[in-house]
Each structure stands twice: as structure tokens, then as C-alpha cells.
Motif scaffolding. Structure first.
Motif, short mmCIF file in Angstrom:
data_model
loop_
_atom_site.label_atom_id
_atom_site.label_comp_id
_atom_site.label_asym_id
_atom_site.label_seq_id
_atom_site.Cartn_x
_atom_site.Cartn_y
_atom_site.Cartn_z
N GLY A 1 1.82 11.13 8.13
CA GLY A 1 0.41 11.12 7.75
C GLY A 1 0.14 12.06 6.59
O GLY A 1 0.65 13.18 6.55
N VAL B 1 1.02 12.11 3.46
CA VAL B 1 2.00 12.42 2.41
C VAL B 1 1.66 11.73 1.09
O VAL B 1 2.20 12.10 0.03
CB VAL B 1 3.45 12.03 2.82
N GLY B 2 0.79 10.72 1.14
CA GLY B 2 0.40 10.04 -0.10
C GLY B 2 0.78 8.57 -0.14
O GLY B 2 0.84 7.97 -1.22
N LYS B 3 0.98 7.95 1.03
CA LYS B 3 1.38 6.53 1.07
C LYS B 3 0.33 5.63 0.40
O LYS B 3 0.66 4.80 -0.43
CB LYS B 3 1.57 6.06 2.53
N SER B 4 -0.93 5.82 0.79
CA SER B 4 -1.97 4.93 0.24
C SER B 4 -2.19 5.21 -1.24
O SER B 4 -2.36 4.27 -2.03
CB SER B 4 -3.29 5.13 0.99
N ALA C 1 0.64 6.18 9.46
CA ALA C 1 1.61 7.26 9.58
C ALA C 1 2.59 7.04 10.73
O ALA C 1 2.24 6.46 11.75
CB ALA C 1 0.86 8.56 9.80
N ALA D 1 -6.18 14.40 -8.51
CA ALA D 1 -6.27 13.40 -7.44
C ALA D 1 -7.36 13.78 -6.43
O ALA D 1 -8.10 12.93 -5.93
CB ALA D 1 -4.93 13.26 -6.73
N LEU E 1 0.23 12.13 -12.00
CA LEU E 1 0.59 11.09 -11.02
C LEU E 1 1.02 9.80 -11.71
O LEU E 1 2.01 9.17 -11.35
CB LEU E 1 -0.61 10.81 -10.13
N ASP F 1 -2.52 -0.43 7.73
CA ASP F 1 -2.97 0.77 8.44
C ASP F 1 -4.34 0.47 9.03
O ASP F 1 -5.25 0.03 8.30
CB ASP F 1 -3.06 1.93 7.44
N ALA G 1 4.76 14.46 -9.16
CA ALA G 1 4.14 15.79 -9.25
C ALA G 1 2.87 15.87 -8.42
O ALA G 1 2.18 14.87 -8.22
CB ALA G 1 3.83 16.08 -10.71
N1 LIG Z 1 0.75 13.55 -5.98
C1 LIG Z 1 -0.38 13.98 -5.45
N2 LIG Z 1 -1.00 15.08 -5.95
C2 LIG Z 1 -2.14 15.54 -5.41
N3 LIG Z 1 -2.76 14.98 -4.37
C3 LIG Z 1 -2.20 13.89 -3.82
C4 LIG Z 1 -0.99 13.33 -4.32
N4 LIG Z 1 -0.67 12.25 -3.57
C5 LIG Z 1 -1.64 12.13 -2.64
N5 LIG Z 1 -2.57 13.12 -2.79
C6 LIG Z 1 -3.76 13.37 -1.98
O1 LIG Z 1 -3.32 13.60 -0.65
C7 LIG Z 1 -4.27 13.08 0.28
C8 LIG Z 1 -3.54 12.13 1.24
O2 LIG Z 1 -3.11 11.02 0.49
P1 LIG Z 1 -3.05 9.56 1.14
O3 LIG Z 1 -4.33 9.23 1.81
O4 LIG Z 1 -2.56 8.67 0.07
O5 LIG Z 1 -1.93 9.81 2.23
P2 LIG Z 1 -1.43 8.79 3.36
O6 LIG Z 1 0.01 9.04 3.54
O7 LIG Z 1 -1.84 7.41 3.02
O8 LIG Z 1 -2.24 9.33 4.60
P3 LIG Z 1 -2.49 8.56 6.01
O9 LIG Z 1 -1.19 8.65 6.76
O10 LIG Z 1 -3.59 9.36 6.64
O11 LIG Z 1 -2.87 7.15 5.68
C9 LIG Z 1 -5.36 12.40 -0.54
O12 LIG Z 1 -6.46 13.28 -0.67
C10 LIG Z 1 -4.71 12.18 -1.90
O13 LIG Z 1 -5.65 12.22 -2.96
#
Ligand SMILES: Nc1ncnc2c1ncn2[C@@H]1O[C@H](COP(=O)(O)OP(=O)(O)OP(=O)(O)O)[C@@H](O)[C@H]1O
Ligand SMILES: [Mg+2]
Length: 296
Positions: free
Chosen positions: A28, A30-33, A166, A251, A267, A56, A246
Motif C-alpha cells: 500500500g 508505494v505508488g502503484k496507481s 495493496a 506529486a 517522475l 483496486d 525519483a
Molecule cells: N515518485 C513519487 N514521488 C513523490 N510522491 C509520490 C511518488 N509516487 C507516488 N507518490 C505519492 O505517494 C502517494 C501514494 O501513491 P499511490 O496512491 O500511487 O500509491 P498506491 O500504491 O496506489 O497506494 P494504494 O495501495 O493505497 O492504492 C500519493 O500521494 C502519490 O502522489
């Protein structure tokens, strides 16, 4: 949810085509979406035809892609289309034990009927609140999505990118069957690498041929090394490629949509390289790095 009985074996995947089917997995937050949406729009801008699938149940890929509130509100997820799912599979969403599923439905109209147009011409297909199905679950909506993805004949430049929720427990055989590639997203933290590795092993066990590691939210080269150190300490894994993205503080100021990050951002630079890799237009396949980690 209990598994349904299978009365018709799914057709085997059509002869391997030239498209790209990628499932994006990881812990959860980590930035998948973010990465799924960035990749989808970046690839679309470069001429690819992209289907983004939101598997999701939080359903936030649409807002991350940049859809407005009215369009988001109008989306009817696959799992909410009970009549359609029943017409295709013989069972309604939520029906598990005892349901007799047709697993080889005609899925040629799934994308046309159920997807929504997102910015840059990306098509978005939303699964709805069901993706937490257990590993072996063949609930009808999962079966329909799996069949739709594996039955698609993709040409070069046609891409399916699936964002997942996640963890690993939802990631069953039915859903994995359609994918050639898993993008395992981690942050430079032990916990996220641990979940990433569990998912990578599961993806390999499920027969996904190419498994890529993406170390997201790197603030320095040390972060990348830290993540790779965690991978090694946890037993290593023979990733097919290793990429780094990075940390981009912009973001956080533009979220939920990644629209403003596409043109010129830290990004965007990393995502462009990743899309090259996925589209096969990249020469650096990180073989050396895989060797460093060993085939765990
Ligand atoms: N490379 C990055 N640099 C800075 N912020 C980032 C980066 N990648 C993602 N984020 C930020 O981290 C947060 C979580 O990202 P995201 O929602 O994409 O994660 P996720 O893995 O999809 O989470 P979930 O498991 O809850 O669906 C968001 O606020 C997003 O803007
Ligand atoms: Mg997400």
C-alpha cells in the motif's frame, strides 16, 4: 469468498501476440496507481493504444488519470454490472460456492461496453469492489476480466496496464493468467520490499514470464542501494529489470491527478524510461543488475 465450480475450461491464451499486458503490484502507498496512470498517459501520448484497468476496490485510478468528478461518478464498474456479468459467465457478481461459471465467454465487447475515455485517449475499465478475492477464487467478475484480458489479441503498441490493491492475497491464478509482465513497485523500505518480494514470487509461481522491479520514491542513489540491499538480504530475486523513480515532491501538490506531472517532472523522466522498457524500445535491460542480485 468460496471458489465456484468450473464447468468450462477457459480457452488457452491465443498465440502470443505483440502487445504488452502489465500488472502493477506492491505494498500500500508505494505508488502503484501513480505509476500506472503516469505510464498509461505517457504511452498513449507516444502513440500506444492503452487500456488501464483499475482492479483496486478503492477505485482511485480514474482520478489519478485525471478524470473529472462527473465522469468518475458516471462510471459503472464491471462488478456492478450484474446482468452483464451473468450474461457472460452464467453467474452474478458475489456468487461463489456452487455457481457454475462459463469461463470462456465472448469478451470482445467488454472494453467497448464498459470502458470510459480518460485523458490522452487512455481507456479505463473499472472492476469495482471485488478484487479481494482469495488466491484461487473464480468469482464471476474476476473470471470475466481474466477472460477479457487473455482473449484480447493485441498488436504492437497496444498495452493493458492493471493497477491492483495493496498486498498479494487478491492476486489469484485467474487474474494472473492474462498477464505477461508484473511490475513490482517498492519504496526504499524493508516492509515494502518484503511485500514486493512475496508478490514477485507469487507472480512467478502463477506463470507470469517477466517480473520487473521498480524502486519508487528514491531521494538519492543511496535509496536505490538500500532497496536492493533489502532484496538481497531477503533472499534475492532474479528480476528481469530494475528501474528507479525519483521522489518528486510536486506529486504531493498536484495529487490526485498526475496530469501536471506529465510534461516536465522528475517522475516523468523515470516513467519515460519505464515505458521504453515496457514497449520494448529500451536498450538497457539491466542485465548487470540482475546478476548483482542473483537469481533467488
Ligand atoms: N515518485 C513519487 N514521488 C513523490 N510522491 C509520490 C511518488 N509516487 C507516488 N507518490 C505519492 O505517494 C502517494 C501514494 O501513491 P499511490 O496512491 O500511487 O500509491 P498506491 O500504491 O496506489 O497506494 P494504494 O495501495 O493505497 O492504492 C500519493 O500521494 C502519490 O502522489
Ligand atoms: Mg492505488
Amino acid at each position: 469468498m468460496a471458489a465456484a465450480s468450473v464447468v468450462t475450461q477457459s480457452a488457452s491464451r491465443p498465440a502470443r501476440d505483440d502487445g504488452v499486458r502489465v500488472v502493477v503490484v506492491g505494498k500500500g502507498g508505494v505508488g502503484k496507481s501513480t505509476l500506472t496512470a503516469m505510464l498509461a498517459r505517457t504511452m498513449a501520448r507516444r502513440g500506444a493504444s492503452v487500456l488501464a484497468v483499475d482492479a483496486d476496490e478503492q477505485r482511485n485510478l480514474g482520478s489519478t488519470l485525471g478524470l473529472d468528478a462527473a465522469t468518475l461518478a458516471a462510471i459503472v464498474p464491471l462488478a456492478a454490472n450484474a446482468d452483464y456479468v451473468e450474461e457472460k459467465t452464467g453467474a452474478r457478481p458475489g456468487e461463489g460456492a456452487g455457481a457454475m461459471l462459463r469461463l470462456n465467454p465472448n469478451t470482445s465487447d467488454v472494453v467497448d461496453r464498459l470502458s470510459t475515455e480518460a485523458p490522452d485517449g487512455v481507456r479505463l475499465l473499472v472492476m469495482g469492489g471485488v478484487a479481494r478475492a482469495g488466491g484461487g477464487c473464480l468469482c464471476p467478475e474476476n473470471a470475466l476480466l481474466a477472460a477479457a484480458i487473455s482473449n484480447m489479441r493485441l498488436r504492437r503498441g497496444e498495452v493493458v496496464l492493471m493497477d491492483t490493491h495493496a498486498g498479494v492475497e487478491h492476486f489469484g491464478r485467474a487474474l494472473a493468467r492474462g498477464f505477461d509482465r508484473a511490475l513490482v513497485v517498492v519504496e526504499p523500505t524493508l516492509n515494502s520490499v518484503q511485500v514486493g518480494l512475496e508478490t514477485a514470487h507469487l507472480a512467478r509461481d502463477l506463470g507470469i514470464g517477466t517480473i520487473d522491479l521498480v524502486v519508487n520514491q528514491c531521494r538519492s542513489r543511496n535509496d536505490r542501494s538500500r532497496a536492493l540491499g533489502h532484496v538481497e538480504r531477503l533472499g534475492g530475486f532474479g528480476f528481469d529489470s530494475i528501474s528507479e523513480i525519483a521522489f518528486d515532491e510536486v506529486a504531493l501538490t498536484v495529487e490526485p491527478s498526475i496530469g501536471e506531472l506529465l510534461d516536465d517532472s522528475l517522475l516523468a523522466a523515470g516513467v519515460r524510461e519505464l515505458s521504453d522498457l515496457l514497449l520494448g524500445t529500451h536498450s538497457n535491460q539491466a542485465e548487470g543488475l540482475v546478476a548483482v542480485l542473483g537469481a533467488g
